[in-house]
Design an enzyme around this catalytic site. Structure first.
Site: not given
Length: 264
Positions: A51, A126, A146, A177, A208
């Site tokens: 989606h 950096r 997360c 993501n 999973i």
């Protein structure tokens, strides 16, 4: 997207069963990295339909600094509903940390504006980093971040982004993501007069959920199809001016959607 399918295979073949905060149970591995060349198509999963509307609106919501779900609800996006309080608030989650990180001495730091300024004026730095992991405010957040830390890299007129994701729900979250940070990289590259390079996705606890194993196996039985193309309105040169209508996806031919319960 073979990179994603290889991740799924790696977890199924090498993962260890672990308990988790939600009580669902997972098959988990620690430490994994995927790379996506953004010049070779937009990395939107083709082994199940995603989606895209939710992905784009959530990203625009993050960029705005908003942490109330009203904007998402007004645009038909429900992915944060389970974590919001009765007023739609989530506490100082992603957008707040990106745009107004509160310091101990009472200042507020706009990390996102700061990193864009550095990309433009000090591209070899950096320190092109944005963090969502504010230790002092974790307990105030409805859900600790997360995808918690990202860094940019400029070379030969291209902008690449590497994301560190501490916790990666591989069936539901990770495809979102990947697409979100790929698009984010493209938007910032355009805003800075650069080409999009690579999106590098580094995962900590990649898992999973046990109630997603069959869905993942179904995906692995499907052949990945050519990646679509993301067209971005070339007239927008300021990251904070993008709106939903500035994005058009073409040539997306995914396999059918696969349902899966979100672990809360």
């Amino acid at each position: 997207m073979q990179q994603y399918l290889d991740l799924c295979k790696h977890i199924l073949n090498n993962g260890i069963k672990k308990e988790d905060r939600t009580g669902t149970g997972t098959i988990s591995t620690f430490g994994y990295q995927m790379r996506f060349d953004l010049q070779k198509g937009f990395p939107l999963l083709t082994t199940k339909k995603l989606h895209l509307k939710s992905i784009i609106h959530e990203l625009l919501w993050f960029i705005s600094g908003n942490t109330n779900i009203k904007y998402l609800k007004d645009n038909g996006v429900s992915i944060w509903d389970e974590w919001a309080d009765e007023n739609g608030n989530l506490g100082p989650v992603y957008g707040h940390q990106w745009r107004s990180w509160d310091t101990a001495d009472g200042r507020s730091i706009d990390q996102l504006k700061g990193v864009i300024d550095q990309i433009k004026n000090n591209p070899d730095s950096r320190r092109l980093i944005v963090s969502s992991w504010n230790v002092g405010e974790i307990e105030k957040m409805a859900l600790p971040p997360c995808h918690c830390f990202y860094q940019f890299y400029v070379v030969n007129g291209t902008l690449s982004c590497m994301l560190y994701q501490r916790s990666a729900d591989v069936f539901i979250g990770v495809p979102f993501n990947i697409a979100s940070y790929a698009l984010f990289t493209m938007m910032i590259a355009q805003s800075c007069g650069l080409r999009a390079g690579e999106f590098v996705h580094t995962l900590g606890d990649a898992h999973i959920y046990l109630n997603h194993v069959e869905q993942v196996k179904l995906q692995l039985s499907r052949d990945p199809r050519p990646l679509p193309k993301m067209n971005i309105n070339p007239d927008i040169k300021d990251l904070f001016q993008f709106k939903y209508s500035d994005f058009t996806l073409t040539d997306y031919d995914p396999h059918p959607h696969i349902k899966g319960a979100v672990a809360v």
